[in-house]
Scaffold this motif. Structure first.
Motif, PDB file in Angstrom:
ATOM      1  N   SER A  55      36.338  32.789  32.616  1.00 13.03           N
ATOM      2  CA  SER A  55      36.285  33.947  32.969  1.00 13.03           C
ATOM      3  C   SER A  55      35.461  34.070  34.302  1.00 13.03           C
ATOM      4  CB  SER A  55      35.916  35.012  32.127  1.00 13.03           C
ATOM      5  OG  SER A  55      34.476  34.659  31.660  1.00 13.03           O
ATOM      6  N   LEU A  56      35.786  34.797  35.240  1.00 14.61           N
ATOM      7  CA  LEU A  56      34.899  35.285  36.249  1.00 14.61           C
ATOM      8  C   LEU A  56      33.740  36.050  35.723  1.00 14.61           C
ATOM      9  CD1 LEU A  56      34.939  34.469  39.158  1.00 14.61           C
ATOM     10  CD2 LEU A  56      36.086  36.686  39.774  1.00 14.61           C
ATOM     11  N   ASP A  57      32.466  35.303  35.486  1.00 13.40           N
ATOM     12  CA  ASP A  57      31.513  36.355  34.733  1.00 13.40           C
ATOM     13  C   ASP A  57      30.048  35.994  35.509  1.00 13.40           C
ATOM     14  OD1 ASP A  57      30.630  33.595  34.170  1.00 13.40           O
ATOM     15  OD2 ASP A  57      32.021  33.675  32.317  1.00 13.40           O
ATOM     16  N   ASP A  58      29.167  36.519  34.796  1.00 12.58           N
ATOM     17  CA  ASP A  58      27.761  36.254  35.505  1.00 12.58           C
ATOM     18  C   ASP A  58      26.970  35.092  34.887  1.00 12.58           C
ATOM     19  OD1 ASP A  58      27.362  36.955  32.835  1.00 12.58           O
ATOM     20  OD2 ASP A  58      26.069  38.496  33.301  1.00 12.58           O
ATOM     21  N   GLN A  59      27.719  34.142  34.479  1.00 15.61           N
ATOM     22  CA  GLN A  59      26.899  32.914  34.244  1.00 15.61           C
ATOM     23  C   GLN A  59      26.882  31.748  35.340  1.00 15.61           C
ATOM     24  OE1 GLN A  59      25.443  32.880  30.920  1.00 15.61           O
ATOM     25  NE2 GLN A  59      26.139  34.960  31.302  1.00 15.61           N
ATOM     26  N   PRO A  60      25.941  31.151  35.403  1.00 19.31           N
ATOM     27  CA  PRO A  60      25.526  29.962  36.362  1.00 19.31           C
ATOM     28  C   PRO A  60      26.751  29.084  36.137  1.00 19.31           C
ATOM     29  CG  PRO A  60      23.786  30.174  35.036  1.00 19.31           C
ATOM     30  CD  PRO A  60      24.530  31.298  34.786  1.00 19.31           C
ATOM     31  N   GLY A  61      27.057  28.161  37.057  1.00 18.37           N
ATOM     32  CA  GLY A  61      28.074  27.107  36.860  1.00 18.37           C
ATOM     33  C   GLY A  61      29.323  27.397  36.448  1.00 18.37           C
ATOM     34  N   PRO A  88      44.533  29.193  49.352  1.00 20.50           N
ATOM     35  CA  PRO A  88      43.925  28.621  48.310  1.00 20.50           C
ATOM     36  C   PRO A  88      42.140  28.446  48.577  1.00 20.50           C
ATOM     37  CG  PRO A  88      45.631  27.227  48.798  1.00 20.50           C
ATOM     38  CD  PRO A  88      45.525  28.448  49.895  1.00 20.50           C
ATOM     39  N   THR A  89      41.777  28.123  49.806  1.00 23.08           N
ATOM     40  CA  THR A  89      40.426  28.145  49.887  1.00 23.08           C
ATOM     41  C   THR A  89      39.745  29.672  49.879  1.00 23.08           C
ATOM     42  OG1 THR A  89      40.561  26.221  51.385  1.00 23.08           O
ATOM     43  CG2 THR A  89      38.650  27.632  51.606  1.00 23.08           C
ATOM     44  N   GLN A  90      40.636  30.565  50.438  1.00 21.59           N
ATOM     45  CA  GLN A  90      40.202  31.926  50.398  1.00 21.59           C
ATOM     46  C   GLN A  90      39.845  32.346  48.770  1.00 21.59           C
ATOM     47  OE1 GLN A  90      41.842  34.819  53.061  1.00 21.59           O
ATOM     48  NE2 GLN A  90      42.924  33.113  54.127  1.00 21.59           N
ATOM     49  N   PHE A  91      40.855  32.081  48.101  1.00 19.58           N
ATOM     50  CA  PHE A  91      40.849  32.345  46.712  1.00 19.58           C
ATOM     51  C   PHE A  91      39.664  31.685  46.118  1.00 19.58           C
ATOM     52  CE2 PHE A  91      45.527  33.507  45.806  1.00 19.58           C
ATOM     53  CZ  PHE A  91      45.212  34.634  46.180  1.00 19.58           C
ATOM     54  N   LEU A  92      39.291  30.679  46.163  1.00 14.55           N
ATOM     55  CA  LEU A  92      38.316  29.812  45.696  1.00 14.55           C
ATOM     56  C   LEU A  92      36.651  30.463  46.262  1.00 14.55           C
ATOM     57  CD1 LEU A  92      39.354  26.000  45.961  1.00 14.55           C
ATOM     58  CD2 LEU A  92      39.144  27.661  43.889  1.00 14.55           C
ATOM     59  N   ASN A  93      36.798  30.901  47.680  1.00 14.50           N
ATOM     60  CA  ASN A  93      35.585  31.404  48.064  1.00 14.50           C
ATOM     61  C   ASN A  93      35.449  32.859  47.265  1.00 14.50           C
ATOM     62  OD1 ASN A  93      34.975  29.042  49.580  1.00 14.50           O
ATOM     63  ND2 ASN A  93      35.957  30.107  51.404  1.00 14.50           N
ATOM     64  N   ALA A  94      36.328  33.566  47.312  1.00 18.05           N
ATOM     65  CA  ALA A  94      36.345  35.067  46.802  1.00 18.05           C
ATOM     66  C   ALA A  94      35.837  34.873  45.245  1.00 18.05           C
ATOM     67  CB  ALA A  94      37.654  35.788  46.750  1.00 18.05           C
ATOM     68  N   GLY A  95      36.397  33.866  44.607  1.00 21.23           N
ATOM     69  CA  GLY A  95      35.899  33.882  43.296  1.00 21.23           C
ATOM     70  C   GLY A  95      34.413  33.462  43.026  1.00 21.23           C
ATOM     71  N   ARG A  96      33.990  32.744  44.051  1.00 19.96           N
ATOM     72  CA  ARG A  96      32.746  32.183  44.049  1.00 19.96           C
ATOM     73  C   ARG A  96      31.679  33.626  44.410  1.00 19.96           C
ATOM     74  NH1 ARG A  96      33.959  26.536  46.841  1.00 19.96           N
ATOM     75  NH2 ARG A  96      35.038  25.380  44.984  1.00 19.96           N
ATOM     76  N   ALA A  97      32.298  34.129  45.656  1.00 21.07           N
ATOM     77  CA  ALA A  97      31.292  35.256  45.642  1.00 21.07           C
ATOM     78  C   ALA A  97      31.388  36.477  44.888  1.00 21.07           C
ATOM     79  CB  ALA A  97      32.022  35.884  47.194  1.00 21.07           C
ATOM     80  N   SER A  98      32.398  36.735  43.867  1.00 27.19           N
ATOM     81  CA  SER A  98      32.389  37.672  42.931  1.00 27.19           C
ATOM     82  C   SER A  98      31.644  37.046  41.838  1.00 27.19           C
ATOM     83  CB  SER A  98      33.920  37.759  42.593  1.00 27.19           C
ATOM     84  OG  SER A  98      34.611  38.134  43.449  1.00 27.19           O
ATOM     85  N   ARG A  99      31.450  36.022  41.634  1.00 22.93           N
ATOM     86  CA  ARG A  99      30.495  35.421  40.556  1.00 22.93           C
ATOM     87  C   ARG A  99      29.050  35.580  40.872  1.00 22.93           C
ATOM     88  NH1 ARG A  99      31.587  32.256  36.211  1.00 22.93           N
ATOM     89  NH2 ARG A  99      33.660  31.465  36.902  1.00 22.93           N
ATOM     90  N   HIS A 100      29.007  35.227  42.262  1.00 31.45           N
ATOM     91  CA  HIS A 100      27.599  35.509  42.838  1.00 31.45           C
ATOM     92  C   HIS A 100      26.778  36.726  42.604  1.00 31.45           C
ATOM     93  CE1 HIS A 100      23.864  34.550  44.981  1.00 31.45           C
ATOM     94  NE2 HIS A 100      24.350  35.433  46.157  1.00 31.45           N
ATOM     95  N   ALA A 101      27.856  37.828  42.940  1.00 35.67           N
ATOM     96  CA  ALA A 101      27.488  39.206  43.074  1.00 35.67           C
ATOM     97  C   ALA A 101      27.340  39.695  41.640  1.00 35.67           C
ATOM     98  CB  ALA A 101      28.608  40.134  43.542  1.00 35.67           C
ATOM     99  N   LEU A 102      28.424  39.251  40.678  1.00 33.15           N
ATOM    100  CA  LEU A 102      27.951  39.664  39.135  1.00 33.15           C
ATOM    101  C   LEU A 102      26.641  39.039  38.702  1.00 33.15           C
ATOM    102  CD1 LEU A 102      31.703  39.177  37.586  1.00 33.15           C
ATOM    103  CD2 LEU A 102      30.563  41.100  39.064  1.00 33.15           C
ATOM    104  N   GLN A 103      26.347  37.672  39.023  1.00 31.57           N
ATOM    105  CA  GLN A 103      25.001  37.200  38.592  1.00 31.57           C
ATOM    106  C   GLN A 103      23.773  37.861  39.023  1.00 31.57           C
ATOM    107  OE1 GLN A 103      25.155  33.115  40.044  1.00 31.57           O
ATOM    108  NE2 GLN A 103      26.879  32.418  38.558  1.00 31.57           N
TER     109      GLN A 103
END
Length: 404
Positions: free
Chosen positions: A159-165, A64-79
């Motif tokens: 969605s997993l997008d380029d929007q902050p927050g 679960p922690t890895q999934f959350l971190n991967a989602g945040r890393a993906s969002r950071h990259a898209l942003q």
């Protein structure tokens, strides 16, 4: 527990590009449905799937922690990429990830791609769509039957997008037994097939046949979207089967097609994911660990990024898949010879501009220094003597007139 799986995708009946990306492996299943103008959907889904692919090889943390971190890393990259390149603005992707730690399954979910489970012949939907119509269903204002044809059925709330927050993934602990079958699918399938139809096709014994049957059924019904499925059986790992983590994952969709990134977007991607190397020409390629080095001529990013940009590509900018500076493949003698040749060419006044070198500009002809030809130089050097002789003759003539 682990997975036996089949991964398949299709453009659908209208699209000419595939914005879906997916992967299957013995311990991890991922599906992403990209969205955005230009080619941004392909970029978003490819990057997200590559980031989540590393979950299988990330020790020291629970899933679960890895999934959350991967989602945040993906969002950071898209942003980062969206801020660097306006053509990627407003890109995003849905994402479904299912992982096994050997004993239980964990699902990470955002958007309207779905996970179904077929248990003892009965199909049930595991995930809940993050959509406007699902909210209407939850509030009792819309039936699931009407939701399938509602004009706003594709309006995402998350969605997993380029929007902050942006929101994190939903995390679901899934209880299954060996023999259960999972389906991960994009809305190109679930928007067109009923649950009953999906369950019927999913019971085909062969995984590949079940996956192809689902896609074909969506095509027959005229799916206008890309349609992607991952069909996986939950199995007990047999003794002596080897380490499932050593099995290379199977990728499908945009992540295998390659994506186009501008130099600025490529640099932003590198800076956002400093420990990963994602080659846009082949995003599905395995990650390599960076060795931070000083930036070399022609490289992109800051001092901790050492990817090179190939500006000679006919079809766009491609980040090379190795963190080496130009010339690293040459031996010392060859490297010196190449350097000497480049210096000689650069010093030549007639040398053409170097391709891909934006700082080197051909010198205009009018700016070159002028040297007169040898004949003109000789004439100019004899001029003082001629003038002196003429002056003497004039002086003699004047004296003759005065004294005469």
């Amino acid at each position: 527990m682990s997975f036996r799986y089949a991964v398949q995708t299709d453009l659908g009946t209208v699209r000419t590009n595939n914005e879906d990306s997916a992967l299957g492996s013995p311990r991890l299943l991922v599906l992403a449905d990209g969205m955005g103008g230009h080619a941004a959907g392909e970029v978003a889904s490819s990057v997200a799937v590559r980031v989540f692919a590393e979950v299988e090889h990330s020790p020291g943390s629970d899933i679960p922690t890895q999934f959350l971190n991967a989602g945040r890393a993906s969002r950071h990259a898209l942003q980062g990429m969206s801020e660097a390149d306006a053509m990627l603005e407003s890109m995003g992707t849905t994402l479904i990830a299912v992982a096994s730690d050997g004993e239980q399954l964990t699902i990470g979910h955002i958007g309207d791609s779905r996970v179904y489970c077929l248990h003892e012949g009965s199909l049930y939907q595991v995930t809940t769509d993050h959509t406007h119509v699902q909210r209407l269903i939850d509030q009792g204002q819309l039936t699931p039957e009407r939701a399938r044809t509602h004009p706003y059925r594709s309006m995402l709330l998350r969605s997993l997008d380029d929007q902050p927050g942006g929101a994190d993934l939903d995390i679901i602990a899934l209880t299954v037994t060996p023999g259960d079958r999972l389906l991960l699918c994009s809305d190109g399938l679930s928007d067109y097939l009923s649950a009953e139809h999906i369950g019927e096709l999913l019971t085909r014994p062969d995984l590949a046949e079940a996956a192809r049957g689902l896609i074909n059924a969506a095509l027959v019904l005229g799916t206008r979207d890309n349609v992607t499925v991952v069909v996986a059986d939950v199995v007990t790992e047999p003794d002596g089967a080897g380490d499932p983590l050593e099995v290379a994952p199977v990728f499908a969709g945009a992540v295998t097609d390659g994506i186009m990134l501008s130099p600025d977007a490529g640099s932003a991607l590198s800076e956002s994911l400093p420990t990963m190397i994602i080659d846009p020409a082949n995003p599905a390629a395995g990650a390599q660990v960076r060795t931070p080095r000083p930036v070399t001529a022609g490289s992109t990013g800051t001092g901790d990024v050492d990817e090179m940009v190939d500006l000679d590509s006919d079809d766009g900018v491609t980040l090379l898949d190795h963190p080496t500076a130009a010339g690293d493949d040459l031996g010392p003698a060859d490297d010196q010879a190449a350097h000497d040749h480049e210096a000689a060419v650069a010093d030549s006044p007639d040398a053409p501009p170097s391709e891909g070198d934006e700082t080197r500009v051909a010198t205009p002809a009018v700016a070159r220094s002028f040297e007169p030809p040898p004949t003109a130089t000789a004439a100019m050097s004899a001029l003082p003597g001629i003038l002196a002789g003429g002056a003497v003759l004039i002086l003699v003539a004047l004296l003759w007139i005065i004294l005469g």
